[in-house]
Design an enzyme around this catalytic site. Structure first.
Site, PDB file in Angstrom:
ATOM      1  N   GLN A  20       2.198   6.593   2.963  1.00 60.04           N
ATOM      2  CA  GLN A  20       1.116   7.297   2.279  1.00 60.04           C
ATOM      3  C   GLN A  20       1.335   8.803   2.322  1.00 60.04           C
ATOM      4  O   GLN A  20       0.565   9.543   1.720  1.00 60.04           O
ATOM      5  CB  GLN A  20      -0.225   6.955   2.947  1.00 60.04           C
ATOM      6  CG  GLN A  20      -0.559   5.470   2.897  1.00 60.04           C
ATOM      7  CD  GLN A  20      -1.819   5.126   3.684  1.00 60.04           C
ATOM      8  OE1 GLN A  20      -1.808   4.190   4.468  1.00 60.04           O
ATOM      9  NE2 GLN A  20      -2.915   5.836   3.486  1.00 60.04           N
TER      10      GLN A  20
ATOM     11  N   ARG B 150      -9.192   3.163   6.226  1.00 58.91           N
ATOM     12  CA  ARG B 150     -10.100   3.454   5.113  1.00 58.91           C
ATOM     13  C   ARG B 150     -11.294   4.256   5.614  1.00 58.91           C
ATOM     14  O   ARG B 150     -12.453   3.920   5.355  1.00 58.91           O
ATOM     15  CB  ARG B 150     -10.553   2.157   4.444  1.00 58.91           C
ATOM     16  CG  ARG B 150     -10.907   2.397   2.977  1.00 58.91           C
ATOM     17  CD  ARG B 150     -11.029   1.147   2.162  1.00 58.91           C
ATOM     18  NE  ARG B 150     -11.345   1.530   0.789  1.00 58.91           N
ATOM     19  CZ  ARG B 150     -11.418   0.705  -0.227  1.00 58.91           C
ATOM     20  NH1 ARG B 150     -11.205  -0.558  -0.062  1.00 58.91           N
ATOM     21  NH2 ARG B 150     -11.720   1.148  -1.431  1.00 58.91           N
ATOM     22  N   CYS B 151     -10.980   5.286   6.367  1.00 61.94           N
ATOM     23  CA  CYS B 151     -12.046   6.122   6.894  1.00 61.94           C
ATOM     24  C   CYS B 151     -11.483   7.469   7.294  1.00 61.94           C
ATOM     25  O   CYS B 151     -10.301   7.594   7.549  1.00 61.94           O
ATOM     26  CB  CYS B 151     -12.749   5.442   8.057  1.00 61.94           C
ATOM     27  SG  CYS B 151     -12.228   5.886   9.692  1.00 61.94           S
TER      28      CYS B 151
ATOM     29  N   GLU C 256     -13.469   5.633   0.644  1.00 63.33           N
ATOM     30  CA  GLU C 256     -13.778   4.916   1.880  1.00 63.33           C
ATOM     31  C   GLU C 256     -15.269   4.732   2.124  1.00 63.33           C
ATOM     32  O   GLU C 256     -15.648   4.071   3.089  1.00 63.33           O
ATOM     33  CB  GLU C 256     -13.182   5.687   3.051  1.00 63.33           C
ATOM     34  CG  GLU C 256     -13.888   7.022   3.244  1.00 63.33           C
ATOM     35  CD  GLU C 256     -13.152   7.982   4.164  1.00 63.33           C
ATOM     36  OE1 GLU C 256     -11.922   8.002   4.105  1.00 63.33           O
ATOM     37  OE2 GLU C 256     -13.813   8.681   4.912  1.00 63.33           O
TER      38      GLU C 256
END
Ligand code: CDP
Length: 789
Positions: free
Chosen positions: A223, A373-374, A743
């Site tokens: 990523q 996802r945060c 998120e």
């Protein structure tokens, strides 16, 4: 001590003949790492430890090396010759690439087999013989801090305990005073278990070292390709890998969710193998390796206390947390935030006093703490404040919606400085909750609940009014390994008026190709279909810190607008030259400049683009391109109010989410359909840890949730039909008023569901239940309370 599994069992492998028919090994045709085939490519597979903590007595590769097609077995000793057996983590800790002395968690990499074929490599793994001497295992982070606990990181000569860090924020004395003076104090322990991103595509790479020109190309599931390039250059510079000779390509990624930010040992071993052998080497994890050895999140043990007046005015928040990081602090947090952005834990409430502390602890587990996802621990923070708020409501016998409305930061108080130091950019929390209550029919549901309760049925309504913190981040505070967390965009407008826009981020399915093109189209008036968006190749894209923690829109999206605006400025000068007027005489409307008061005299962006290469003003450089490295002045603070309605089966303890209303506010929206997609996916990923997912360990450090048989992903059976809606409160500092959104739903959903389950059982004195709220856990509670059927 229970019997450890063999390396093959740990990896979920059987015999290679069986494996050849295994659907896990059937490849799709696409642009994923596993689709890459290079001439002469070799394959790598990894021997993994069956023990959670053990000395390695010996590694015998003789049998493996006799298998036709097995070319090499790489061990820690091999890498130690190049000083590559340890690597730095993103949190400036150290992590083994391959061990030379001992293993620290079950499924840890022990050796790597390089072979001509993937299945032969797997056969090689089974033939490598490793002898271990088991050591005492520490799985409980509380016990890890006990003075009698064995010290795990014996490689750190000065380390006298298992504490990684102590972090705190807020005014302890003022908070203690507010607690002492409060009418009501509630306290609650809660545990957010270790979970896994379980993305569709596992981690992997193809490392390709070209001996002729000395260039290393690594196609990898990352990523953050630029940061990886720099890390590779810093770690392997001494063996000749210099940054200009390294190209990281991140092709399509089948989901990342934070799990593909860190550098895992497999990547480094594959690179080392390719450099030494001079051939491309492919390594792709199988599902169980992925589930057991990397991409872990959460594992926070929280003790929260909330003080209030009798009428429900919140006065102070105090939180003490133990963070289990496994054997290395390999979280992907910004450097100055060892506990991520946990200090957003005052949430949506006007709390004047707060104090939060977190201790990071080593245990015999795989390194964890990724931002699943945060935004770096915001999920833990939101769960904590939203749960303890409901505990307070229950204590005060107040409706949880009323308690929230009473304590929300009022819309007129924005920008709002929180007690733990953040400046919230904008918000309207009552509007979002009101809207969610209207959609769900809150009052009617409360009536229905009362009627059902009278009949002995169990129904609960749970609210979560969360505040997010995304867009890391302003360079004055935010860096990863010293690299400031700006992001970038470079736009080139070609002579025919078509554009190429390259970004420092990397989509993993969030639709950047669509939304970034829209941003450029909106700013320059070039149709989105004529804007080619590219990311993920360090040889072409401008330097950026990558995509995670919903940072793309607040950082790279903003850079896109800023680069386009630079181009517009130049375009204006070219238009003035073409129209023989002064730049100030021109007005911009999407796609063209027109002379004020003379609407027939105009030049389109396409005409201007052509002129930039064929007829540009003397004294001006030709071409029409710009680059922006955008350093956000602040983070963005998206928010939302979610309401879950659950029914509980008294016979089985099963929780059914009957309705789920999600009202989100991410400021101005670029693409409503993409945002809704983000919310839908995020809600499913929020329901998962609330009801199903947990990676657990037995006392010997054996992973007891390390396959999809035990680690339950949500399916259409468990997910309700999501009801989504929006409010729009633009960010005042973002170039086009947007906030991140990717998120939000994963962060906001778990406490809504947990609160609904507790709400269903509150009349019998249940005050808290840890997630995942499994049928077994609920059934035991029902039995304890005499409610089971
Ligand atoms: O960093 P990441 O892409 O995961 O998160 P994001 O910035 O929240 O964006 C997720 C997707 O939603 C991207 O395609 C954004 O461009 C889009 N989005 C949007 O259309 N409008 C917003 N206000 C925020 C995001």
């Amino acid at each position: 001590m229970s019997t450890p599994r063999t390396s093959a069992e740990v990896c979920g492998m059987g015999h290679s003949m069986k494996r050849k028919e295994d659907p896990r090994f059937i490849r799709g045709k696409g642009n994923y790492v596993d689709d890459i085939q290079l001439p002469g490519m070799l394959h790598m597979d990894i021997v993994r430890s069956p023990y959670a903590h053990a000395k390695i007595r010996s590694i015998n590769a003789e049998r493996a090396l006799k298998i036709p097609g097995v070319l090499a077995v790489i061990t820690g000793e091999t890498l130690a010759k190049y000083n590559l057996h340890w690597m730095p983590t993103l949190m400036s800790d150290t992590q083994m690439v391959l061990p030379t002395e001992k293993v620290m968690y079950q499924a840890q990499e022990v050796a790597a087999v390089i072979a001509t074929d993937r299945y032969v490599a797997a056969d090689g793994v089974e033939a490598v013989e490793v002898e271990y001497d088991p050591l005492p295992v520490v799985v409980d982070p509380f016990k890890a801090l006990d003075p009698s606990a064995p010290i795990l990181r014996t490689d750190k000569k000065d380390k006298k305990d298992n504490r990684i860090f102590h972090w705190q924020a807020g005014d302890r004395a003022a908070t203690d005073k507010a607690f002492a003076e409060a009418d009501v104090v509630v306290a609650q322990d809660m545990y957010l278990p270790r979970i896994h991103v379980a993305s569709i595509e596992t981690c992997g790479c193809v490392a390709d070292f070209d001996r002729v020109n000395g260039k290393l190309t690594v196609y990898m599931t990352t990523q953050a390709p630029h940061a990886v390039r720099t890390v590779f250059a810093l770690v392997a510079g001494h063996v000749g890998l210099s940054e200009e000779k390294i190209r990281i390509v991140s092709p399509d990624i089948g989901g990342g969710f934070g799990g593909k930010v860190p550098v895992y040992p497999g990547y480094v071993i594959a690179v080392a193998a390719s450099v030494v052998i001079g051939k491309p080497v492919k390594w792709v994890e199988d599902r169980m390796e992925n589930l057991q050895a990397d991409s872990f999140a959460r594992d926070y043990h929280i003790h929260a206390e909330l003080a209030a007046t009798k009428d429900g005015t919140m006065k102070a928040l105090r939180i003490k947390t133990l963070a289990d990081h496994g054997y290395a602090d390999a979280a992907a947090n910004p450097s100055k935030f060892p506990a991520g952005l946990f200090s957003i834990c005052t949430g949506s409430y006007d709390l004047k006093n707060a104090f939060a502390e977190v201790d990071g602890v080593y245990t015999n587990k795989a390194p964890g703490g990724i931002a699943y996802r945060c935004s770096f621990r915001v999920t833990e923070a939101v769960h904590c404040i939203e749960r303890i708020t409901d505990v307070l409501a229950q204590e005060l016998k107040m409706d949880p919606a009323e308690l929230r409305m009473k304590n929300f930061i009022p819309p007129e108080k924005f920008p709002y400085k929180s007690a733990l130091g953040w400046e919230y950019d904008s918000g309207n929390y009552p509007a979002a909750l009101r809207k969610a209550m209207d959609i769900v029919g809150y009052e009617a549901l409360r009536k229905e609940q009362a009627e059902k309760r009278a009949r002995g049925e169990l129904m609960g309504i749970g609210i979560s009014s969360f505040t997010e913190i995304v867009g890391a981040g302003p360079s004055k505070q935010f860096d990863i390994l010293g690299l400031k967390m700006f992001d970038s965009c470079e736009i080139r407008v070609h002579p025919t008026g078509k554009a190429m826009a390259r970004f420092g981020t990397k989509s993993q399915g969030q639709g950047h190709e669509t939304t970034y093109a829209q941003i450029v189209a909106e700013e320059l008036g070039i149709p989105a279909a004529h804007v080619q968006v590219e990311e993920g190749d360090t040889d072409t894209a401008p330097y950026g810190l990558g995509t995670y923690a919903s940072r793309s829109t607040p950082t790279a999206g903003a850079a896109g607008a800023m680069a386009a605006r630079k181009i517009r400025e130049k375009a204006k000068k070219i238009a003035a030259h073409l129209l023989e007027c002064l730049p100030d005489d021109l007005v911009w409307e999407p796609g063209k400049f027109t002379v004020k008061g003379a609407p027939s005299r105009s030049k389109t962006i396409q005409e201007i683009a052509l002129a930039a290469y064929t007829n540009h003003p003397q004294g001006m450089e030709a071409g029409l391109e710009a680059v922006s490295y955008y350093d956000p002045p602040n983070l963005t603070f998206p928010f939302g109010s979610y309401i879950a309605v659950v029914d509980i089966d008294r016979g089985t303890g099963a929780v059914k989410v009957r309705r789920f209303v999600a009202v989100d506010d991410c400021g101005n929206i670029i693409n409503p359909m993409i945002v809704d997609g983000q919310i839908h996916g995020g809600l499913a990923m929020g329901l998962a840890p609330a009801l199903l997912e947990e990676i657990s360990y037995d006392e010997d450090g054996n992973i007891t949730g390390g396959s999809f048989m035990d680690y339950l992903l949500p399916t259409a059976m468990e997910t309700p039909s999501w009801e989504t809606a929006k409010t729009v409160t633009p960010s005042p500092h973002h170039p086009f008023g947007a906030k991140g959104v990717g998120e939000s739903a994963t962060v906001g959903a778990p406490p809504a569901i947990a609160n609904a389950v507790v709400d269903a059982l509150s009349h019998v004195g249940v005050r808290h239940v840890d997630i995942p709220v499994t049928p077994e856990k609920v059934w035991r509670l029902l039995k304890e309370k005499g409610l089971s059927e």
